[in-house]
Design an enzyme around this catalytic site. Structure first.
Site, PDB file in Angstrom:
ATOM      1  N   GLY A 236       0.812  -1.210   0.000  1.00 37.31           N
ATOM      2  CA  GLY A 236       0.000   0.000   0.000  1.00 37.31           C
ATOM      3  C   GLY A 236       0.844   1.258   0.000  1.00 37.31           C
ATOM      4  O   GLY A 236       1.289   1.737  -1.036  1.00 37.31           O
ATOM      5  N   CYS A 237       1.075   1.792   1.187  1.00 38.61           N
ATOM      6  CA  CYS A 237       1.728   3.094   1.292  1.00 38.61           C
ATOM      7  C   CYS A 237       3.195   3.065   0.894  1.00 38.61           C
ATOM      8  O   CYS A 237       3.713   4.067   0.396  1.00 38.61           O
ATOM      9  CB  CYS A 237       1.558   3.630   2.709  1.00 38.61           C
TER      10      CYS A 237
END
Length: 207
Positions: free
Chosen positions: A151-152
């Site tokens: 994700g990030c």
């Protein structure tokens, strides 16, 4: 034979590397209690295991006088700034203002003079001042650690590349809720968007 040919072709296509620059910074992404508290829906033991590695990186960066930049997710009143990401992923409620889970992990927390970037989306660059701040500091390379790999971390590494900062993702200093996405995203980042290195290599580069 076909598989061997495919592997050789893939390696030849994706074998190039980015140089480590003259002015690095360490970006520690979203190392929050939400990933470390068993009562949190985001918890996984893989996140807990990564914290000592992240702490080692932070210590090495500080010893080398390399800037350490932290990101955190903070939602405003009514979570109006959460947008479609919040609608798609309601588990982000762990970062609502009234919860304790958005706090930094004690072993990987900023010091008073560290820069802290507040964000609401996956990338540390989206909707923040990070790119202009790094440019103003003369930074050319980012060591990237934190949560989560698929994700990030991936979003921030990709945006780092697109903003002109060479991203070096530290493999053991990232984690995900399943080894499959973690491994697959590190593989893809190395092939196309970043350098993926281990912690020993990162510490050596910082030194």
């Amino acid at each position: 034979m076909a598989d061997d040919s495919l592997s050789a072709s893939y390696a030849a296509t994706f074998e190039h590397h980015l140089p480590f620059g003259a002015k690095p910074a360490l970006v520690v992404i979203d190392v929050a209690v939400a990933y470390l508290d068993p009562a949190s829906p985001l918890y996984d033991a893989a996140f807990v295991a990564a914290v000592p590695v992240i702490a080692r990186l932070i210590a090495a960066a500080r010893a080398a006088a390399v800037p350490v930049i932290f990101t955190r997710v903070v939602h405003g009143p009514g979570v109006r700034d959460g947008g479609l990401f919040y609608r798609k992923l309601p588990v982000l409620r762990v970062f609502d203002p009234e919860t304790p889970w958005g706090q930094f992990a004690p072993d990987a927390a900023p010091q008073p003079d560290d820069l802290v970037i507040t964000k609401q989306y996956a990338s540390a660059f989206f909707g923040t001042s990070l790119a202009s701040t790094l440019t103003g500091m003369g930074i050319d390379t980012l060591l990237i650690a934190g949560f989560s790999t698929s994700g990030c971390i991936r979003a921030s590494a990709l945006d780092a590349l697109q903003h002109g900062f060479a991203p070096f993702v530290v493999s053991e200093a990232c984690a995900d809720r399943h080894p499959g996405p973690h491994t697959a995203n590190l593989f893809d980042l190395q092939a196309k968007y970043a350098e993926v290195i281990d912690c020993d290599a990162a510490v050596a580069l910082l030194a």
